[in-house]
Design a protein around this motif. Structure first.
Motif, short mmCIF file in Angstrom:
data_model
loop_
_atom_site.label_atom_id
_atom_site.label_comp_id
_atom_site.label_asym_id
_atom_site.label_seq_id
_atom_site.Cartn_x
_atom_site.Cartn_y
_atom_site.Cartn_z
N GLU A 157 0.82 -1.21 0.00
CA GLU A 157 0.00 0.00 0.00
C GLU A 157 0.85 1.26 0.00
O GLU A 157 0.37 2.30 -0.42
N LEU A 160 1.04 3.23 -3.21
CA LEU A 160 -0.17 3.68 -3.91
C LEU A 160 -0.25 5.20 -4.02
O LEU A 160 -0.38 5.74 -5.11
N ILE A 161 -0.20 5.87 -2.87
CA ILE A 161 -0.41 7.32 -2.90
C ILE A 161 0.72 8.02 -3.65
O ILE A 161 0.45 8.89 -4.47
N TRP A 164 0.02 7.54 -7.28
CA TRP A 164 -1.16 8.34 -7.65
C TRP A 164 -0.74 9.79 -7.87
O TRP A 164 -1.14 10.43 -8.85
N VAL A 187 -5.49 4.06 -8.50
CA VAL A 187 -5.36 3.92 -7.05
C VAL A 187 -6.60 3.23 -6.47
O VAL A 187 -6.48 2.40 -5.57
N LEU A 188 -7.76 3.50 -7.03
CA LEU A 188 -8.96 2.91 -6.44
C LEU A 188 -9.05 1.42 -6.74
O LEU A 188 -9.37 0.62 -5.86
N VAL A 191 -6.50 -0.31 -4.56
CA VAL A 191 -6.80 -0.36 -3.14
C VAL A 191 -7.93 -1.35 -2.88
O VAL A 191 -7.91 -2.07 -1.87
N LEU A 192 -8.88 -1.44 -3.79
CA LEU A 192 -9.93 -2.45 -3.60
C LEU A 192 -9.30 -3.84 -3.66
O LEU A 192 -9.59 -4.70 -2.82
N ALA A 195 -7.46 -4.54 -0.49
CA ALA A 195 -8.35 -4.81 0.64
C ALA A 195 -8.88 -6.24 0.57
O ALA A 195 -8.95 -6.94 1.60
N LEU B 393 -4.41 4.50 4.80
CA LEU B 393 -3.35 4.08 3.90
C LEU B 393 -2.01 4.54 4.45
O LEU B 393 -1.96 5.52 5.18
N PRO B 394 -0.91 3.86 4.11
CA PRO B 394 0.38 4.39 4.51
C PRO B 394 0.55 5.77 3.92
O PRO B 394 0.09 5.99 2.80
N LEU B 400 -4.52 2.59 9.18
CA LEU B 400 -4.47 1.31 8.48
C LEU B 400 -4.65 0.16 9.47
O LEU B 400 -5.44 -0.76 9.23
N PHE B 407 -11.24 -5.35 10.41
CA PHE B 407 -11.37 -6.48 9.48
C PHE B 407 -11.17 -7.81 10.20
O PHE B 407 -11.92 -8.75 10.00
N ALA B 423 -14.41 -3.78 2.58
CA ALA B 423 -13.33 -3.64 1.59
C ALA B 423 -13.73 -2.63 0.51
O ALA B 423 -12.93 -1.77 0.12
N VAL B 426 -13.44 0.81 1.89
CA VAL B 426 -12.07 1.33 1.96
C VAL B 426 -11.77 2.09 0.67
O VAL B 426 -11.20 3.18 0.67
N MET B 427 -12.23 1.51 -0.44
CA MET B 427 -11.99 2.15 -1.73
C MET B 427 -12.74 3.47 -1.83
O MET B 427 -12.17 4.50 -2.19
N LEU B 430 -11.25 6.09 0.37
CA LEU B 430 -10.01 6.64 -0.19
C LEU B 430 -10.33 7.69 -1.25
O LEU B 430 -9.72 8.77 -1.28
N LEU B 434 -8.96 11.47 -1.14
CA LEU B 434 -8.00 11.85 -2.19
C LEU B 434 -8.43 13.10 -2.92
O LEU B 434 -7.60 13.87 -3.39
#
Lengths: 509, 483
Positions: A157, A160-161, A164, A187-188, A191-192, A195, B393-394, B400, B407, B423, B426-427, B430, B434
């Motif tokens: 993870e 990711l950012i 992005w 990114v989406l 991330v899905l 998860a 997220l990191p 996280l 979870f 899950a 979470v998307m 984000l 963002l």
């Protein structure tokens, strides 16, 4: 040894933080130089980690460190508890599977930083770009070296950012809306996927009571139905988004087409490998029975990916999108190799991982160079006759295309050959006839691959120079480009003529 | 009934806070000779001292088990109204830290001048008294009283500025709250009728032995109680009042609502679920799980469309409550308290950053934040960190790992469908955060935000960021809060 590993994990992060602490007025050149030094140090560190017990590159497993089947001793182990309440440990180590990938990551980051010395995206802000590249490097190396499922997830993870941001800020400056959408899709979806992968990890934990990969590899979660199968499915889906496996690849062409050159190089060269590495490192050893249940379907999707990727390539008019789709096909080969569960297939997948990283990295550099010179990546606008206008770049593009389509003697060949070999004789638990069909279709895929790369070469490089006059400012290969691409070119040839360099490493998997 | 020493110890913190609340009000009303600055500072310091006393007390007694206001029961162990145990310690720590953050955000020059200082701190401390009592309550009467003591001061706080938006928000919250209390009391009366007791431990004992006819009544009663709490914590579909109230209130009060008031509601629900009204395997837990799934999905989807910072935080706080309800639905107190702690710290920080910007740009649009990484790197960096922790997220590892624990709790309880919904959320979550982060990074900006930030705000935001950073490196502290 473990100090070196911790060092190459911590150095890029700390260096990135330090770089952000410096005022933004630092020159672009200085930032890139700083990044090159740091990533150079990481590269040296990763080379020092390379296991060489006897002589240069000769790899003999030392008997006292036996992990499994006497072939994959772990090096540079650090294992401390991190979050006892959740059963998470900070456990990092390297072995012969992760080591080449770590070196590849370090090399590509170093090359990207060097490249940024002279050539940067038009928007500037090189300081932040370099810092983000370093963070990505640390995250990827962390993922390749983590021996704990949760740590792997965290490192997965981390990238990711930053990625992005790289696409969203430094992407294609002609198309702000498009690059934003590409970055968000990337990114989406990822991330899905991650998860869902985490859910799989938690199911594994519920069955086995540990996140530790070494323990899980030694006493895997058996059973090919019920919870282990659900766990394997979730993990496979999560990783397949990253690979990306057809039909989960929809984020990839846009992300590649809109990303800046260095972003594309790292995305294709390194980030995609996280997916296949995860399949090899986690799915196959930890859930062997469930993987065997799933493998034919995985192989089926991989075969479709090979064909679909190649057909999509034939229809592309944008050089970056074309290379992006070619990645779908190549990653399909790698997944096919993994899903044969045979030694040849796995070796082929591991080898193709490295080869694809090098060759596609080079291809994206070349595509970036062509795009920078013409201010577009549209094949029709660029015109033809690159051999006449930019002879060196045209030549290199032909070279990289040939390597990518799997010309014997270059790096791309061995991986795909071994994969096909693996599909010819898959593991005993798998239906051989099915795999033979896949092998034939994948073989057709290689022909298609050759077709679209040759079409690319013909449409771009050949042609009458009189019809396509050289633009005034188009310089051929500059010195910085030569310097940064030289290692990739050398390795393509070296791995092509001496595949044993890597294959010896892996012994019997 | 005489008070024993244990009783005094168990209610020491709420008692001190209550006395302090009155003292604060008196100081502000009768010390008119002092300048506004001096009065405000004294009131702030006194409030901080009171809360710090509470924190020290909790820290010193964190491993103790103190049942208070007990009486011998006819069957089984003694029935107690208020219990101080490790779970209480964890919840109190979260509530007090949240309140401390809000007080820090309301320091002199930060709190808007038209808010009366004494009343504000009095109401804040009173609500905190209710919150702490609620987290320790073990009988339904105390639960209701605690909840009312949290809620009533909150409405007054929303309306403190005495403008139209504030009054509207307060009125909305008030009406919803009255309704929810009525619903809850209705449920409680049935629970009492079915089990013959208000004590949670006794209710839990008797619920298991009910005959099937009465069990259905008990389920309905429990449902009413949960719905009552659903209004308080703004779980979907009982969330309609929240966005307008959040936007109508001063930002500091909004922070208070999002942090203390919400945590108190979650704490009360957690106490109810874990100590017997909804034992594991009961259908009520399924109800909470469905609420969790709905709440996080609707909250996040709505947050995706907001253009104002406070509205985005309001809707995303609904989404976060959904995530909190998931481990709550399976009775995992450790995961809930850990999640709450991380949420409280970063929410205070995020509201602090929003307050800074809103003071100078009252519009409060997301576009006001454009280009802040260059013009205000410190504030932007902190805000990005808070948002990333909220997204989970990191580098926001605190977020996280608390999501991770949620979870884990859900997976261990075999609620696969809820895990999948989480899950997906979470998307979506984000995507929500963002959008904001992208604005912060967007360059070049036409009119970037750049001011001299007031030093108390700098201190508070840095403190929150530092705490969140420490929690990210050592997430195990989060999970040791309630063991």
């Amino acid at each position: 040894m473990s100090a070196i590993l911790l060092g190459i994990l911590a150095l890029p992060i700390l260096a990135a933080l330090a770089l952000w602490a410096i005022p933004a007025s630092i020159g672009d050149r200085l930032a890139a130089m700083y990044g090159s030094v740091i990533s150079g140090l990481v590269l040296i560190g990763s080379l020092l980690l390379w296991p060489r017990s006897e002589g240069w590159f000769a790899y003999v497993p030392s008997q006292d460190q036996l992990l499994r089947e006497g072939s994959r001793p772990l090096q540079a182990v650090t294992d401390v508890p991190w979050i006892p309440a959740l059963g998470v440990r900070f456990h990092v180590a390297v072995d012969s599977i992760s080591m080449p990938l770590i070196v590849l990551t370090a090399l590509l980051t170093f090359v990207c930083c060097l490249y940024s010395l002279k050539i940067t995206p038009r928007i500037g802000r090189t300081r932040s770009l370099i810092a983000l590249l370093l963070v990505i490097e640390a995250g990827v190396i962390g993922a390749f070296s983590s021996m704990d499922l949760v740590l792997f997830f965290v490192c997965f993870e981390i990238v990711l950012i930053p990625m992005w941001l790289v696409i969203d800020i430094w992407g294609d400056d002609h198309d702000p809306v498009g690059r934003k959408r590409a970055a968000n899709t990337f990114v989406l979806m990822t991330v899905l996927g991650s998860a869902l992968m985490l859910l799989g990890f938690l199911l594994v934990y519920r069955q086995a009571g540990t996140f530790d990969l070494v323990q899980l590899t030694n006493s895997p979660v058996l059973g090919g139905h019920g919870v282990p199968l659900a766990a394997a499915l979730l993990i496979a889906v999560g990783l397949a988004v990253k690979v990306p496996l057809w039909p989960l690849h929809i984020w990839l062409p846009d992300a590649h087409a809109k990303a800046p050159t260095v972003g594309s190089v790292l995305l294709a060269g390194v980030l995609l490998k996280l997916g296949t590495y995860g399949l090899i490192r986690i799915l196959v050893p930890v859930l062997p029975d469930a993987t065997a249940t799933m493998a034919p379907y995985l192989a089926g999707f991989a075969t479709v990916a090979i064909i679909a990727g190649s057909l999509a390539c034939l229809a592309q008019t944008d050089v970056k999108r074309l290379i992006a789709y070619s990645s779908v096909g190549h990653m399909g080969f790698i997944v096919l190799g993994i899903s044969t569960l045979s030694q040849a297939g796995l070796h082929g997948a591991l080898f193709a991982n490295i080869a694809h990283g090098i060759i596609t990295g080079l291809l994206f550099f070349l595509a970036g160079a062509i795009k920078d010179r013409h201010d577009t990546s549209d094949l029709r606008t660029i015109g033809r006759a690159l051999y006449a206008r930019l002879p060196r770049i045209g030549g290199l593009l032909t070279f990289a295309s040939l390597a990518s389509l799997g010309l014997p003697g270059l790096a791309g060949f061995w991986g795909e050959m071994l994969v096909l070999l693996g599909a010819y004789r898959p593991a005993d638990s798998l239906p051989r006839t099915t795999y033979l069909v896949f092998m034939v279709i994948a073989g057709l895929g290689t022909v298609l691959t050759a077709a679209y790369f040759l079409r690319l070469v013909r449409n771009l490089c050949q042609g009458d120079p009189a019809e396509n006059p050289a633009s005034a400012f188009a310089v051929d290969l500059s010195r910085i480009e030569l310097i940064t691409w030289a290692p990739l070119i050398t390795l393509t040839v070296l791995l092509g003529v001496w595949p044993g360099l890597l294959l010896h490493q892996w012994g019997t998997l | 009934m005489t008070l024993t020493w244990t009783d005094w110890q168990a209610i020491a913190v709420p008692l001190v806070l209550a006395v302090g609340a009155v003292a604060v009000l008196l100081i502000d009303s009768f010390w008119r000779s002092a300048s506004v600055q001096l009065r405000h500072t004294v009131v702030t310091l006194l409030t901080v001292a009171l809360i710090l006393f509470g924190l020290v007390f909790v820290w010193a007694q964190r491993d103790d088990f103190k049942p208070a206001f007990c009486r011998p029961a006819v069957e089984g162990p003694a029935e107690c109204s208020l219990v101080f145990e490790p779970l209480t310690a964890g919840l109190w720590a979260v509530l007090l830290i949240g309140a401390l953050g809000v007080v820090g955000l309301s320091a002199y020059r930060l709190l808007s001048a038209d808010v009366p200082v004494g009343e504000y701190h009095f109401l804040l401390l009173s609500a905190l008294v209710g919150a702490t009592v609620l987290a320790g309550a073990r009988d339904l009467a105390t639960v209701v009283i605690g909840l009312e003591v949290v809620s009533l001061p909150s409405f007054a706080m929303v309306a403190l500025r005495r403008d139209r938006r504030g009054s509207e928000g307060a009125l909305k919250a008030f009406l919803v709250s009255v309704l929810s209390t009525a619903v809850m009391l209705f449920g409680i009366s049935y629970l009492y009728g079915v089990t013959g007791s208000l004590y949670l431990s006794t209710i839990a004992n008797r619920l298991s032995g009910l005959d099937p006819e009465l069990r259905r009544v008990a389920f309905a009663a429990g449902l009413f109680v949960i719905v009552g709490f659903g209004f308080k914590i703004a779980a979907v579909p009982f969330h309609g009042w929240l966005p307008d109230t959040y936007v109508g209130a001063p930002v500091e009060v909004t922070a208070f609502l999002a942090v203390v008031s919400k945590s108190a509601g979650v704490a009360g629900l957690l106490v109810l679920v874990t100590s017997g009204v909804a034992p594991s395997g009961s259908e009520l837990r399924t109800v909470v799980a469905i609420l969790a799934a709905l709440t996080m999905t609707v909250g996040n989807l709505a947050a995706l469309r907001q253009q104002e910072a406070v509205r985005l935080l309001a809707w995303s706080s609904i989404g976060q409550v959904g995530f909190l309800l998931a481990p709550l639905a399976v009775g995992d107190a450790q995961a809930v308290v850990g999640y709450l702690a991380a949420y409280v710290v970063v929410t205070v920080g995020a509201f602090g950053a929003v307050a800074v910007v809103q003071r100078h740009r009252p519009g409060g649009l997301l576009t006001d934040y454009r280009g802040m990484v260059r013009s205000e790197p410190g504030l932007a960096g902190a805000l990005i960190f808070f948002l990333v922790v909220l997204a989970g997220l990191p580098p926001g590892l605190a977020g996280l790992f608390t999501k991770f624990a949620a979870f884990q709790a859900v997976i261990d309880a075999h609620l696969g469908w809820l895990a999948i919904v989480m899950a997906i959320n979470v998307m979506i979550g984000l995507a929500v955060y963002l959008r904001w982060v992208a604005e912060l990074f967007r360059l070049p900006a036409e009119d970037p935000f750049s001011v001299d930030i007031e030093s108390p705000a700098v201190a508070m935001i840095s403190l929150c960021a530092a705490t969140a950073a420490v929690l990210s490196i050592l997430p195990s502290t989060l999970f040791s809060l309630a063991i």
